[in-house]
Write an enzyme that holds these catalytic residues in place. Structure first.
Site, PDB file in Angstrom:
ATOM      1  N   GLN A  37      43.678  38.131  52.995  1.00 16.98           N
ATOM      2  CA  GLN A  37      43.162  38.167  54.355  1.00 16.98           C
ATOM      3  C   GLN A  37      44.118  37.528  55.359  1.00 16.98           C
ATOM      4  OE1 GLN A  37      40.828  35.089  55.911  1.00 16.98           O
ATOM      5  NE2 GLN A  37      38.996  36.363  56.119  1.00 16.98           N
ATOM      6  N   ARG A  74      44.199  25.968  55.451  1.00 17.89           N
ATOM      7  CA  ARG A  74      44.507  27.297  55.990  1.00 17.89           C
ATOM      8  C   ARG A  74      45.018  27.197  57.415  1.00 17.89           C
ATOM      9  NH1 ARG A  74      41.720  31.445  58.961  1.00 17.89           N
ATOM     10  NH2 ARG A  74      41.850  33.553  58.045  1.00 17.89           N
ATOM     11  N   GLN A 121      37.855  32.702  64.874  1.00 24.24           N
ATOM     12  CA  GLN A 121      38.635  32.079  65.938  1.00 24.24           C
ATOM     13  C   GLN A 121      38.621  32.966  67.179  1.00 24.24           C
ATOM     14  OE1 GLN A 121      42.246  30.722  64.243  1.00 24.24           O
ATOM     15  NE2 GLN A 121      42.985  29.689  66.057  1.00 24.24           N
ATOM     16  N   HIS A 161      47.048  37.394  60.591  1.00 24.34           N
ATOM     17  CA  HIS A 161      46.877  38.629  59.827  1.00 24.34           C
ATOM     18  C   HIS A 161      48.095  39.542  59.851  1.00 24.34           C
ATOM     19  CE1 HIS A 161      42.764  37.401  59.313  1.00 24.34           C
ATOM     20  NE2 HIS A 161      42.628  37.283  60.619  1.00 24.34           N
ATOM     21  N   SER A 198      37.425  37.482  60.022  1.00 27.01           N
ATOM     22  CA  SER A 198      38.547  36.583  59.754  1.00 27.01           C
ATOM     23  C   SER A 198      38.049  35.246  59.210  1.00 27.01           C
ATOM     24  CB  SER A 198      39.386  36.415  61.030  1.00 27.01           C
ATOM     25  OG  SER A 198      40.547  35.657  60.781  1.00 27.01           O
ATOM     26  N   LEU A 199      38.277  34.155  59.937  1.00 28.53           N
ATOM     27  CA  LEU A 199      37.818  32.835  59.509  1.00 28.53           C
ATOM     28  C   LEU A 199      36.316  32.832  59.206  1.00 28.53           C
ATOM     29  CD1 LEU A 199      36.489  29.912  60.682  1.00 28.53           C
ATOM     30  CD2 LEU A 199      38.334  29.861  59.008  1.00 28.53           C
TER      31      LEU A 199
END
Length: 315
Positions: A249, A116, A10, A200, A91-92
């Site tokens: 995560q 998510r 993202q 996060h 991340s994603l």
């Protein structure tokens, strides 16, 4: 050469992304169409025509970036690209890496990412949370600024992107205080980011708890290519470890600097960014300028990446 491929998350989205790749590779349209059928809306239309505010919604951005990473990977494969030695995603982007490693099929990844994104968006009211980028301070100084700013609230370092570039997240007032403390400590820049989710940070723990049920119900397999976890910088080796990593995560920091350094320890000297933008290529250069970086943004860049990898020792 030894090649690793990395997948952005993202923040790398932009209107019109991958239009050039789509004009040369039917795999792009097919990937977005597959995602759209699952999501119930036209993901490609939003990425191309917007509006920007719609694309920037977490519930749109996350599946869009998943599709973008997988579409680029499929273009790479269609063009005869070599299998890299290692994979990772920011991340994603870790979901795109796991699809590429055949640890989860794309359709299942879209479904999990849709959940998510929704759970993360709903976890904390956007007006009560915030994120900020801190530039020009070492990690310990940023962590100290966050500790000094909490005052009973939450603010933590959440993205260790490169030396001197750390993102913090948490309760909006605490993030604002941390920004001021970082400036006082000598940060070159410290600025609030235009995001609606404190990704996060510990504030995302409820979203992670809810996501765990979806992860438990999803089929994972042993990766066919090594994928480095964002959280502990270890390779995923079995399905339950993947579920645990994707759960953790959500509310733990992205250890990107350590991930690139792990690649280097494994002999990687070339990093190919598999998705729109050049964010990860830029971060990689800041971490180690000796690493050769290529970002696959268009057919020309894909050709350059192919040429770069031809002398690779990857299998």
């Amino acid at each position: 050469m030894t090649v690793a491929m990395v997948f952005p998350g993202q923040g790398s989205q932009s209107l019109g992304m991958q239009s050039s790749l789509a004009s040369s590779f039917p795999e792009v349209a097919a990937t977005y169409a597959e995602a759209s059928d699952i999501l119930g809306f036209d993901l490609w239309e939003i990425t191309q025509s917007g509006p920007q505010e719609e694309l920037d919604k977490t519930v749109v951005t996350q599946p869009a970036m998943l599709a973008a990473g997988v579409a680029t990977w499929r273009c790479w494969q269609a063009a005869g690209g070599k299998t890299p030695a290692w994979l990772a995603g920011h991340s994603l982007g870790e979901y795109s890496a796991l699809v590429a490693a055949e640890a989860i099929n794309f359709a299942d990844a879209v479904r999990v990412v849709q959940q998510r994104a929704t759970l993360m968006q709903d976890a904390v009211p956007s007006e009560k949370s915030g994120m900020a980028a801190i530039l020009g301070l070492d990690d310990d100084a940023v962590i100290a600024a966050c500790s000094g700013a909490e005052e009973g609230q939450v603010v933590r370092a959440v993205n260790f992107n490169s030396p001197g570039q750390v993102v913090i997240a948490g309760d909006r007032d605490a993030v604002t205080r941390a920004v001021e403390l970082a400036k006082a400590a000598g940060a070159k820049r410290a600025m609030m980011l235009r995001v609606s989710v404190p990704s996060h940070s510990p504030l995302m723990k409820p979203a992670a708890e809810a996501l765990s049920g979806y992860l438990d119900a999803t089929t994972f397999a042993i990766p066919t290519i090594g994928v480095i976890s964002n959280v502990d910088v270890q390779p995923y080796v079995e399905p339950q470890q993947i579920r645990a990593g994707l759960y953790r995560q959500v509310f733990n920091p992205v250890q990107w600097t350590k991930t690139i350094r792990r690649f280097i320890d494994e002999g990687v000297d070339t990093v190919i960014e598999c998705g729109p933008g050049k964010v990860l290529a830029g971060l990689t250069r800041r971490i180690d300028r000796s690493i050769n970086c290529v970002a696959i943004e268009d057919p020309e860049a894909l050709q350059k990446a192919l040429e770069t990898s031809r002398s690779s020792t990857s299998t």
